[in-house]
Design a protein around this motif. Structure first.
Motif, PDB file in Angstrom:
ATOM      1  N   ASP A 185      -6.887   6.915  -7.194  1.00 48.39           N
ATOM      2  CA  ASP A 185      -6.729   6.418  -5.840  1.00 48.39           C
ATOM      3  C   ASP A 185      -6.458   4.923  -5.819  1.00 48.39           C
ATOM      4  O   ASP A 185      -5.714   4.426  -4.977  1.00 48.39           O
ATOM      5  CB  ASP A 185      -7.991   6.736  -5.015  1.00 48.39           C
ATOM      6  N   HIS A 186      -7.086   4.241  -6.749  1.00 47.80           N
ATOM      7  CA  HIS A 186      -6.910   2.798  -6.750  1.00 47.80           C
ATOM      8  C   HIS A 186      -5.503   2.408  -7.149  1.00 47.80           C
ATOM      9  O   HIS A 186      -5.026   1.337  -6.768  1.00 47.80           O
ATOM     10  CB  HIS A 186      -7.942   2.173  -7.695  1.00 47.80           C
ATOM     11  N   LYS A 187      -4.807   3.260  -7.880  1.00 47.85           N
ATOM     12  CA  LYS A 187      -3.485   2.929  -8.390  1.00 47.85           C
ATOM     13  C   LYS A 187      -2.369   3.538  -7.553  1.00 47.85           C
ATOM     14  O   LYS A 187      -1.268   3.735  -8.046  1.00 47.85           O
ATOM     15  CB  LYS A 187      -3.364   3.383  -9.843  1.00 47.85           C
ATOM     16  N   LYS A 188      -2.655   3.874  -6.286  1.00 47.82           N
ATOM     17  CA  LYS A 188      -1.585   4.358  -5.416  1.00 47.82           C
ATOM     18  C   LYS A 188      -0.542   3.267  -5.212  1.00 47.82           C
ATOM     19  O   LYS A 188      -0.881   2.099  -4.974  1.00 47.82           O
ATOM     20  CB  LYS A 188      -2.143   4.778  -4.055  1.00 47.82           C
ATOM     21  N   THR A 189       0.716   3.670  -5.272  1.00 45.36           N
ATOM     22  CA  THR A 189       1.785   2.706  -5.075  1.00 45.36           C
ATOM     23  C   THR A 189       1.934   2.369  -3.600  1.00 45.36           C
ATOM     24  O   THR A 189       1.422   3.063  -2.713  1.00 45.36           O
ATOM     25  CB  THR A 189       3.103   3.272  -5.601  1.00 45.36           C
ATOM     26  N   VAL A 190       2.664   1.281  -3.356  1.00 51.26           N
ATOM     27  CA  VAL A 190       2.900   0.858  -1.966  1.00 51.26           C
ATOM     28  C   VAL A 190       3.706   1.909  -1.220  1.00 51.26           C
ATOM     29  O   VAL A 190       3.446   2.214  -0.047  1.00 51.26           O
ATOM     30  CB  VAL A 190       3.617  -0.499  -1.958  1.00 51.26           C
ATOM     31  N   GLY A 191       4.677   2.517  -1.874  1.00 50.32           N
ATOM     32  CA  GLY A 191       5.489   3.549  -1.224  1.00 50.32           C
ATOM     33  C   GLY A 191       4.675   4.757  -0.834  1.00 50.32           C
ATOM     34  O   GLY A 191       4.846   5.315   0.263  1.00 50.32           O
ATOM     35  N   THR A 192       3.776   5.175  -1.721  1.00 49.29           N
ATOM     36  CA  THR A 192       2.929   6.333  -1.409  1.00 49.29           C
ATOM     37  C   THR A 192       1.984   6.013  -0.254  1.00 49.29           C
ATOM     38  O   THR A 192       1.787   6.835   0.662  1.00 49.29           O
ATOM     39  CB  THR A 192       2.141   6.741  -2.651  1.00 49.29           C
ATOM     40  N   GLN A 193       1.370   4.840  -0.324  1.00 49.00           N
ATOM     41  CA  GLN A 193       0.477   4.448   0.770  1.00 49.00           C
ATOM     42  C   GLN A 193       1.230   4.390   2.090  1.00 49.00           C
ATOM     43  O   GLN A 193       0.741   4.852   3.122  1.00 49.00           O
ATOM     44  CB  GLN A 193      -0.157   3.092   0.445  1.00 49.00           C
ATOM     45  N   PHE A 194       2.413   3.833   2.050  1.00 52.24           N
ATOM     46  CA  PHE A 194       3.179   3.727   3.293  1.00 52.24           C
ATOM     47  C   PHE A 194       3.595   5.100   3.818  1.00 52.24           C
ATOM     48  O   PHE A 194       3.566   5.371   5.006  1.00 52.24           O
ATOM     49  CB  PHE A 194       4.412   2.850   3.062  1.00 52.24           C
ATOM     50  N   ARG A 195       3.969   5.999   2.895  1.00 55.59           N
ATOM     51  CA  ARG A 195       4.341   7.342   3.313  1.00 55.59           C
ATOM     52  C   ARG A 195       3.158   8.079   3.942  1.00 55.59           C
ATOM     53  O   ARG A 195       3.296   8.734   4.977  1.00 55.59           O
ATOM     54  CB  ARG A 195       4.887   8.113   2.116  1.00 55.59           C
ATOM     55  N   ASN A 196       1.980   7.943   3.334  1.00 59.83           N
ATOM     56  CA  ASN A 196       0.796   8.609   3.884  1.00 59.83           C
ATOM     57  C   ASN A 196       0.437   8.048   5.255  1.00 59.83           C
ATOM     58  O   ASN A 196       0.123   8.790   6.200  1.00 59.83           O
ATOM     59  CB  ASN A 196      -0.372   8.468   2.922  1.00 59.83           C
ATOM     60  N   SER A 197       0.461   6.733   5.385  1.00 57.83           N
ATOM     61  CA  SER A 197       0.139   6.130   6.687  1.00 57.83           C
ATOM     62  C   SER A 197       1.184   6.495   7.735  1.00 57.83           C
ATOM     63  O   SER A 197       0.867   6.684   8.914  1.00 57.83           O
ATOM     64  CB  SER A 197       0.038   4.615   6.547  1.00 57.83           C
ATOM     65  N   LEU A 198       2.436   6.636   7.285  1.00 54.96           N
ATOM     66  CA  LEU A 198       3.493   7.010   8.222  1.00 54.96           C
ATOM     67  C   LEU A 198       3.308   8.457   8.698  1.00 54.96           C
ATOM     68  O   LEU A 198       3.513   8.770   9.876  1.00 54.96           O
ATOM     69  CB  LEU A 198       4.860   6.823   7.573  1.00 54.96           C
ATOM     70  N   HIS A 199       2.905   9.350   7.808  1.00 53.76           N
ATOM     71  CA  HIS A 199       2.630  10.726   8.210  1.00 53.76           C
ATOM     72  C   HIS A 199       1.469  10.778   9.192  1.00 53.76           C
ATOM     73  O   HIS A 199       1.496  11.542  10.161  1.00 53.76           O
ATOM     74  CB  HIS A 199       2.320  11.566   6.968  1.00 53.76           C
ATOM     75  N   LEU A 200       0.429   9.980   8.933  1.00 52.53           N
ATOM     76  CA  LEU A 200      -0.701   9.937   9.852  1.00 52.53           C
ATOM     77  C   LEU A 200      -0.269   9.413  11.214  1.00 52.53           C
ATOM     78  O   LEU A 200      -0.703   9.917  12.268  1.00 52.53           O
ATOM     79  CB  LEU A 200      -1.809   9.048   9.265  1.00 52.53           C
ATOM     80  N   LEU A 201       0.599   8.408  11.223  1.00 55.48           N
ATOM     81  CA  LEU A 201       1.109   7.874  12.486  1.00 55.48           C
ATOM     82  C   LEU A 201       1.908   8.939  13.238  1.00 55.48           C
ATOM     83  O   LEU A 201       1.767   9.095  14.466  1.00 55.48           O
ATOM     84  CB  LEU A 201       1.979   6.649  12.213  1.00 55.48           C
TER      85      LEU A 201
END
Length: 1819
Positions: A669-685
């Motif tokens: 979890d600590h090594k999630k990339t910026v793209g993955t984090q952004f994709r997950n937050s975008l799906h939540l949005l």
């Protein structure tokens, strides 16, 4: 020529071509023949819906206007100069500048340029209202609104398009928020506040909402989101004292400071995305908020491009470095730091960073971040600035170092609390770990600098997240969140010369948002069609799902990027090659640049974007040296440790099943990339947005130069394509973009209909019109409530309407010109006639003079000739007369002799004939007399013998008495039946009374029973006088009967003496017997025949009367039944009873109820039972008096006929004896009845004296009831006896004239029958009169019901013109109005009944007084009998001297005020008592306290009174009646204090008696001031009540409602229909406003408010009406037209007529309407030349220059005959208005914005109110 537009995105292959074809706009043909001709020549036209086949027919010379593509302006307008023939390859066009050109037509597509919309549709609030929906039309409409009208907001269906004006405009203040609050989205001009209000309303009605604000940098996204949140905070407010809304707004300056920066496109660009959820409770008050951020641009911390800046907070720190608290940070100018001077533009024009720092610190404090935390934040930010200045020296190619004495690194370590050696070491080294060992590797200079920058970015990102978390913590609420509104402020689609990882993520987010937007728009469009039952096909819209899959799907761009990041030797180049190998041949949306191997191209929904692969992996990894983080964690700085403490929480907080997997999961979890984090937050949005109802705001940047109100068309088109506006237009154009309700379509295009085409069914009428004018039925569809048109149809209908109006105008002009020409001709003709008349007059005068001379000559000649002829004639005449005289004398003598001879002969003949006739007459007379004497002698002898025989028989007397006995028995039987019936009714009434008494005892409580008993005793005591008055009438009746009895006795004695004389005469033998015998014999035959014929006639007449009575009775019953049925059928539920009747019945006694029951058919609306009995007795006494007079006349006749009775005494002797017996019997009955009445009267008096307050069921009451019943029976018996006496008197008269037969039975029967017939006739007449009265009442009721039916039919016919929902609201409003009028009528009737009750009570008091006097007279009579006085002596009451004081017990102030103030109902006091009664009672109590010299009582009474009134106003302050009532009483009480204060200024107009009542012990001037303030507060509350009641009516009634249906019409509207948000709202008209004003005025009059105060209130009402109307006029572009000015003038006239009707023409209210009148005139006057401008400035003296310019700017033509106001004319107005203002010596006019605060709600000075309060006096 067709109408086709370019696609909203670049065409790619066949799909793009098909999309372009589907976006074609259509227009219908005006002529069917031309359509058929074109279809025959071009069969391929019209194959697709919305094709160009119909469009070609619109292109005619001099009319068709088109858009041509242009490289600079995007689109240029042109007009067709030559007719287009199908098959032509070019169009001859002319540009607006006069340039002629030819436009080539593509032979393959055969596409024609798009058509321009009519001028009337240009500048619309909603782009979907345009008839032609395409790119140039949208761009031109936005340009006209933005550049010419200075309007930045425009609707595009469900999207609000906001254009950045690049200057501050005053449309966001508090007053504008109040203006949009509560309004529907389509009712006001487009605004961000309208979108926010719509979201707030829908949240309250259905579900959570979200507002999505998007646009490129510099378009104004942040400002729009900030204003939306400000609107929510202002409108909703917080539910507690914590001021949550202020904290929500305070988050904005903090986030702008740490997340916004200056870019080349925007001075305040948000470099992160944020989604703010504003939470609301169940009452929809703000309770908190939550913020989520997306993709902070961390690279800006260490790098800025030219002309750009770092985040604002760094420059704010540098600008505040001179402050003492910032000295330890060792900061300086922003140019001294590498992180803030790279852009070369550290200062923003017009922005003071030092002041912004103060605002930021204030916001931190408001959110609960104390000074210590703030200084720690600033310390970390200052450390980052110093870290950016740390210089790295190159030691070798693979190593670097930092000098030991680096000043900035030293400051950084001091501020961060870390060791200098550790930080300098790990900035230049890196630790590498392998499976077996760990070693330290030096870094090159480039990598060291990158590591330094990565550390700075990481620290800033942690600090940013920490601030966001604390803001959320400060905005979090403990109250459960009921709903929320989310505001998404996210970056728009970006494409630059060099696009990197940030632009890729931004465009990826915009792809997701665009997909959600397309689905929502498509869903709304299809739902509308399904709701209206419109047949529809699936609309093909651009689906960007393939592009999204390309980015986020499995093995997509992001997955390949993450995979490459995990590779040990992964690089940007290898990643690029993987992209080429994976997508280049598989996806049409991916492409490779020709000249580069380190970039790739993705075809987005808005445009192609080329991304440079360099830096993608590094930015996606977002790595930072862990040893540097370890050094920071060893710091002694608490905030720094708190920032990095959350990195350890995920590993420690995870709850997994196995301890072995926990570190692995935490590391992963600590090594999630910026793209993955952004994709997950975008799906939540997206999940959050899909769970809400979205509202879209698309911000447009008009130009790159930041010039105010200037638009670059190419930049605007690019953004319109990128933000999805054109996609919305395309979806709308593919279906039915234009929608009209049936009523709107009927009102607009009524000119296309003939009178015979108008039907009651609006839908059928519209269908017929469209089928007549539009032959292609695919171009429109009929829904349930709307008509749907395809693109271009509204323009065609507008053309038809314009042509129709033009023809009408031509006809009007022709008629007027004819009239003017004829008028000029008539003037010329009149002038010619005048000249001819004068010439002919002169000629006539000359002719007359000539004729006069000729006539004079003729007259002279005539006289001369006449003289000669006359002399000759006179001589001849004299000779003729002499000869005639001699001849006539001879003839006369001969005639006289002949006449004398004939006269003598006639005289001799007359005497001889007379003597012969007299001799024959004497002989005949002697013979006749002799024969008569013989016959009469024989008849008399025969009659005498019969009479002598009958006189000796007893049977004669029996026959005479047979009729009398039967009648006496019948009368006795009737009397018994009446007694029995009265006893039964009495028993029933007693039973009812006992049951009612038992029921009242059961229902009442103990205390309530005592109070009710007291009230009943008082009421019944008031009823006793009425009963005693009835006894007085009965006594008078007895006296009258006694007098009549004495008169009958006297007549009997006289009759007896006469009878004896007749008997003596009969015993003497005379010739009388023979004469009577002969006379009877001769008359017997005649009288018998006459009597028989009379009896038959009377019997027939009686039978006919009975049949007529029966028929009328049946007819009366039928009419009653029919009337009842008709009333029930026509007015269900509206039948009501008389309230006074029911109240009076409840107060009636049992005796009155029985009397009412017996006479219910005669008097169905008796006012009171006691008065009914009194009136009945009076009526019966009147009848008895009439009978008495009749008897008196008969007695007089009998006295005159006594001489004739002597001759007939023998024949009348038997009848006389029977009469004497009957009279004796009647006398005995009267005497017994008299004794019984005296006994009853004695019992009644005894019962009255024994009981003080007799009530129902008591012994005195029952005795009185029995006496009243017996009196009624006695009167009935007396009436019948009078009828019998009358019949006997008539019979005596008949006997006097010798008209009896042998035994008298025939005449007795005839007499009785005659009396019976007369009685029946009188009864039938009475019944007939009653029947006529009832029939007349029924006729009036029928007429009233018919009138109501007519009104209902009229209302129904008017309501049919309205839509169904408005019809229901109108019917409810009409019913409420009718019920209100009925209630007012009932109130008036109740007032009249109350007045009548008071009047009757006064009469009862008079009757009680008379009864008491009568009883006193009766007691005196019993004590000392003597002659009774004819009129009782009145006892006068002395006038008492009232002191005007009211005493109450000490401590009873609360009870007194509870009854007088708290629990008092204003309506009951105003109706039943004096309106100012509470004030008078309180003042009388105050006078007694002053008289007692009790200062404590005075203080307690006044303070309690003031507090009680304040409490009532606080609890019931929204009730206008209550507030007006206490305003009147407060003023009344204040006037009393002033009038009786004893001060010279107030008592000079008092009378001496009033001055005696002045207050003498206390000075209450301070309390007068307090009461004056209280009156002013009440007045202010009254104004609030009026404003709340009038506010929802003013705009619909004064502006929106059209009184002239079909005359003014309305412009075509788009998807944003008016009142779309709340379809169930009531429909208000100007009549609604007038009714509300009348209700206010009637209430003030009813409560007796001071007239000056009423005028003041009227002025305030008209001020509110004018201000609200003018405000909405200035905020609504659709209301600024010529027709609307006419409507406003008409409505203002109705208001002025209302003032005239209420007698308030000079109260000053008309002056309040002057600004509105001038605004209406401004809309109607001519606005072209300088003279018009001068006249306009002179006319609009009550309007400010800004208001005039605003109205002229918003002026919008509704019909084609109107013209827009030119910009030059508006500038002329500004210049002239400025000069006029200078001449007026700075006279300022108030701005008509309705304030909501208390201090601003009164436009009039309160001192004027205080002055008006002092005008009233109690004189």
């Amino acid at each position: 020529m067709s109408e086709e537009i370019e696609g909203t995105r670049p065409a790619v292959g066949e799909a793009a071509h098909e999309e372009q074809q589907e976006m074609d706009d259509t227009v219908l043909s005006p002529e069917k023949a031309e359509e058929v001709k074109l279809k025959a020549r071009f069969p391929h036209l019209g194959a697709k819906p919305g094709g160009s086949d119909l469009l070609r027919k619109r292109i005619q010379k001099g009319y068709a206007r088109v858009w041509l593509p242009d490289a600079v302006e995007a689109w240029k307008p042109a007009e067709l100069t030559k007719d287009y023939t199908p098959g032509d390859r070019a169009l001859c066009l002319q540009l607006e500048d006069g340039t002629n050109l030819e436009h080539k037509i593509d032979p393959q597509t055969n596409s024609l340029p798009p058509l321009r919309n009519p001028d009337i549709l240009v500048g619309e609030n909603d782009l979907t209202a345009l008839s032609y929906l395409h790119e140039p039309a949208v761009l031109h409409n936005l340009k006209v609104r933005f550049v010419e009208s200075k309007i930045i907001y425009t609707y595009c269906g469900i999207v609000l398009v906001a254009i950045n004006p690049y200057e501050s405009i005053p449309i966001y203040d508090h007053d504008i928020i109040n203006a949009y609050s509560g309004q529907n989205m389509g009712d006001m001009d487009p605004h961000i506040f309208a979108v926010a209000e719509e979201a707030y309303k829908q949240m309250a009605r259905s579900r959570n909402q979200s507002i999505i604000v998007s646009g490129e940098s510099g378009a104004g996204k942040t400002v729009s989101a900030k204003y939306a949140m400000r609107y929510f905070a202002t409108v909703s407010g917080s539910s507690s004292e914590a001021n949550v809304e202020e904290r929500v707004l305070a988050s904005s300056p903090i986030m702008e400071a740490i997340g916004n920066a200056k870019t080349t496109r925007n001075d305040n660009s948000s470099r992160f995305g944020k989604y703010i959820e504003i939470g609301f409770d169940k009452n929809y008050h703000i309770i908190g908020a939550n913020m989520r951020t997306y993709l902070l641009e961390k690279s800006r911390v260490v790098f800025q491009a030219t002309e750009e800046r770092n985040y604002h907070i760094f420059y704010q720190l540098c600008a505040s470095s001179h402050l003492p608290e910032f000295k330890p940070l060792q900061l300086g100018n922003a140019d001294d730091f590498h992180c803030t001077n790279q852009g070369g533009s550290p200062v923003i024009e017009g922005v003071d960073d030092a002041k912004e720092m103060c605002s930021t610190r204030k916001a931190f404090s408001l959110l609960g971040i104390n000074e210590t935390y703030q200084m720690d934040l600033f310390q970390i930010l200052a450390a980052l600035l110093h870290l950016g200045n740390v210089e790295v020296e190159e030691r070798s190619a693979d190593s670097s170092t930092i000098l030991p004495d680096n000043t900035h690194l030293t400051v950084f370590c001091e501020l961060m609390g870390v060791a200098y050696q550790d930080m300098s070491h790990w900035l230049c080294h890196r630790k590498l770990k392998t499976a077996t060992e760990t070693y330290v590797k030096p870094l090159s200079k480039v990598h060291a600098i990158n590591a330094r920058d990565a550390l700075a970015k990481h620290i800033y990102a942690k600090l940013f997240s920490w601030i966001v978390d604390h803001i959320n913590e400060a905005l979090r609420s403990a109250v459960k969140q009921h709903s929320f509104i989310g505001v998404l402020d996210i970056y728009g689609f970006e494409t630059f010369h060099i696009n990197s990882f940030e632009q890729f993520c931004i465009n990826y987010a915009n792809e997701k948002l665009q997909q959600q937007f397309n689905m929502h728009v498509f869903k709304l469009e299809q739902e509308e069609y399904m709701k209206e039952d419109i047949p529809w096909t699936l609309i093909d819209f651009y689906d960007n799902h393939p592009c999204i899959n390309l980015i986020e799907a499995k093995m997509g761009v992001l997955d390949l990027l993450d995979e490459e990041c995990k590779m040990p030797k992964g690089s940007d180049d290898t990643w690029a090659q993987k992209l080429y190998n994976t997508f280049l041949k598989k996806s049409d949306l991916f492409d490779k640049p020709r000249m580069s191997n380190k970039a790739f191209i993705i075809l987005h929904f808005a445009d192609k974007v080329e991304y440079q692969c360099e830096g993608f992996l590094e930015k996606n990894k977002d790595t930072v040296n862990e040893e540097q983080i370890t050094v920071l964690k060893l710091s002694k700085f608490d905030l720094l440790l708190e920032l990095f403490s959350d990195e350890e929480k995920p590993a420690g907080s995870l709850t997994s099943r196995s301890k072995m997997t926990r570190p692995v999961q935490a590391q992963r979890d600590h090594k999630k990339t910026v793209g993955t984090q952004f994709r997950n937050s975008l799906h939540l949005l997206m999940e959050t947005l899909n769970g809400t109802t979205p509202h879209y705001v698309r911000c447009i940047k008009p130009n790159d130069l930041k010039s105010p109100f200037m638009m670059d068309p190419m930049r605007a088109v690019q953004q319109l394509r990128a933000c999805g506006v054109l996609e919305t237009i395309r979806i709308s154009a593919a279906g039915f973009p234009s929608r009209w309700t049936y009523q709107e379509f009927f009102n607009r295009y009524r000119v296309l209909m003939k009178l015979k085409d108008i039907l009651s069914d609006r839908k059928q009428t519209c269908r017929n019109v469209l089928e007549k004018w539009v032959q292609d039925q695919d171009k429109y569809q009929f829904g349930k409530s709307k008509i749907f048109f395809r693109a271009g149809q509204v323009a065609y209908l507008e053309k038809l309407r314009s042509d129709k109006l033009k023809k009408a105008c031509v006809r009007i002009q022709k008629t007027i010109r004819c009239w003017l020409t004829r008028k000029r001709y008539l003037r010329m003709r009149q002038a010619a006639i005048t000249i001819q008349k004068n010439t002919r007059g002169y000629q006539a005068r000359c002719l007359v003079a000539f004729l006069r001379r000729t006539r004079a000559a003729v007259i002279i000649q005539r006289n001369q000739r006449m003289l000669v002829a006359r002399r000759r004639y006179q001589q001849q005449r004299s000779a003729s007369i002499t000869m005639q005289r001699l001849l006539r004398a001879y003839q006369a003598r001969q005639t006289y002799r002949k006449l004398l001879y004939e006269h003598k002969v006639l005289t001799i003949q007359r005497w001889v004939r007379g003597w012969l006739a007299r001799r024959r007459c004497r002989r005949s007379l002697r013979a006749v007399v002799y024969l008569q004497s013989c016959v009469r002698r024989m008849a008399a002898r025969r009659e005498l013998r019969k009479l002598r025989v009958e006189a000796r028989s007893v049977e004669h007397f029996k026959k005479l008495n047979v009729g009398m006995e039967n009648k006496i028995m019948q009368l006795q039987r009737k009397v018994d039946e009446q007694h029995k019936e009265n006893r039964e009714l009495s028993e029933r009434l007693r039973t009812v009374e006992r049951s009612r008494a038992a029921e009242s005892e059961r229902l009442g409580g103990e205390v309530e029973r005592l109070r009710v008993a007291e009230e009943e005793s008082r009421v019944k005591a008031d009823g006793v006088p009425s009963l005693l008055e009835q006894l007085s009438f009965l006594r008078q009746e007895l006296e009258t009967t006694r007098e009549e009895k004495e008169a009958i006795r006297e007549e009997a004695r006289t009759y007896r003496v006469d009878t004896e004389k007749v008997t003596q005469l009969l015993h003497s033998p005379t010739n009388l017997d023979r004469e009577i015998g002969r006379a009877n014999t001769v008359a017997q035959a005649k009288v018998g025949m006459q009597l028989e014929s009379d009896i038959r006639e009377e019997r027939d007449h009686y039978q006919s009367l009975l049949s007529e009575y029966t028929r009328l009775k049946e007819r009366h019953a039928d009419l009653k039944e029919e009337m009842t049925i008709s009333v029930i059928t026509n007015k269900p539920g509206r039948r009501r009873t008389d309230s006074n009747h029911s109240s009076n019945e409840s107060e009636g006694t049992p005796s009155s109820e029985s009397a009412e029951g017996r006479n219910s058919s005669d008097a169905p609306h008796q006012d009171a039972v006691d008065m009914a009995v009194l009136l009945k007795l009076q009526r019966r006494v009147t009848e008895l008096e009439q009978d008495k007079q009749t008897l008196q006349r008969h007695l007089d006749k009998r006295e005159e006929a006594q001489q004739d009775q002597v001759k007939n005494a023998e024949k009348q002797r038997t009848a006389g004896r029977a009469e004497l017996d009957l009279e004796a019997l009647k006398r005995q009955e009267l005497e017994s009845e008299n004794k019984r009445l005296k006994t009853n009267l004695a019992e009644l008096r005894q019962s009255l004296t024994s009981t003080s307050s007799p009530g129902p069921g008591s012994a005195p009451y029952n005795v009185l009831l029995e006496q009243l019943n017996s009196s009624n029976e006695e009167l009935e018996v007396r009436k019948e006896e009078v009828l019998l006496l009358r019949s006997h008197m008539v019979r005596q008269e008949v006997l006097k004239h010798n008209k009896l037969n042998e035994d008298g039975e025939l005449w007795l029967a005839y007499d009785g029958l005659k009396e019976t017939n007369s009685l029946l006739v009188s009864q039938l007449q009475v019944q007939d009169r009653r029947h006529e009265e009832e029939l007349e009442e029924l006729r009036e009721e029928v007429l009233r019901v018919r009138e109501e039916n007519r009104q209902q039919q009229q209302f129904l016919s008017q309501s049919l013109l309205l839509p169904q929902e408005a019809r229901i609201e109108a019917s409810l409003h009409h019913e409420i109005t009718r019920l209100t009028s009925d209630n007012l009528d009932l109130m008036e009737q109740q007032e009249k009944q109350d007045k009548m009750i008071r009047k009757l009570k006064k009469q009862l008091k008079v009757y009680v007084k008379r009864v008491e006097e009568y009883e006193a007279g009766g007691q005196m009579e019993r004590v000392a009998p003597g002659p009774e006085p004819r009129s009782p002596v009145g006892i006068t009451r002395k006038e008492r001297d009232f002191q005007g004081m009211l005493e109450y017990r000490r401590g009873d102030e609360s009870k007194l005020l509870k009854s007088l103030v708290v629990e008092l109902k204003p309506r009951g006091v105003a109706v039943n008592f004096l309106p100012g009664l509470p004030a008078y009672i309180l003042f009388m109590c105050l006078r007694h306290a002053d008289y007692s010299n009790d200062d404590q009582r005075v203080s307690v009474l006044l303070n309690s009174t003031i507090n009680s009134i304040k409490g009532v106003i606080k609890r019931r302050g929204d009730d206008f009646e209550t507030v007006s009532f206490w305003l009147a009483n407060t003023c009344r009480f204040l006037h009393c204090l002033k009038q009786y204060s004893g001060e010279e200024a107030f008592v000079k107009n008092n009378t001496p008696r009033q001055n005696e009542h002045c207050l003498c012990n206390f000075d209450l001037s301070e309390y007068r001031q307090v009461l004056s303030d209280l009156a002013i507060q009440n007045y202010q509350q009254l104004v609030r009540c009026m404003e709340e009641a009038l506010q929802p009516m003013i705009v619909p009634g004064m502006l929106e409602h059209e009184n002239f249906q079909g005359v003014l019409g309305s412009k075509p509207t788009g998807l944003r229909k008016r009142t779309s948000s709340c379809p169930g709202e009531a429909v208000y008209t100007v009549d609604s406003i007038l009714q509300q004003l009348s209700l206010f005025h009637a209430t003030l009059i009813q409560h007796d408010v001071d007239p000056e105060l009423i005028k003041q209130v009227c002025v305030q009402q008209f001020y509110i009406i004018c201000s609200v109307t003018l405000n909405n006029l200035l905020l609504r572009k659709d209301m600024c037209s010529w027709s609307k000015g006419l409507q406003i003038r008409y409505n203002v006239w109705q208001l002025e007529e209302w003032l005239e009707e209420k007698g308030l023409p000079d109260c000053g209210a008309k002056e309040m309407l002057e600004p509105l009148i001038q605004a209406a005139q401004l809309l109607q006057v001519k606005k072209k030349t300088d003279e018009d401008a001068q006249a306009l400035c002179t006319m609009c003296s009550a309007l400010t220059t800004l208001q005039i310019v605003k109205v002229l700017t918003l002026y919008t033509p509704v019909i084609e005959f109107e013209e827009r106001v030119s910009i030059s004319f508006i500038r002329t107005i500004q210049v002239r208005s400025l000069s006029v203002c200078t001449l007026l010596s700075r006279i300022s006019f108030f701005i008509y914005i309705v304030p909501t605060s208390l201090s601003c709600s009164l436009s009039l000075p309160l001192s004027l109110l205080s002055l008006s309060l002092s005008l009233f006096s109690l004189n």
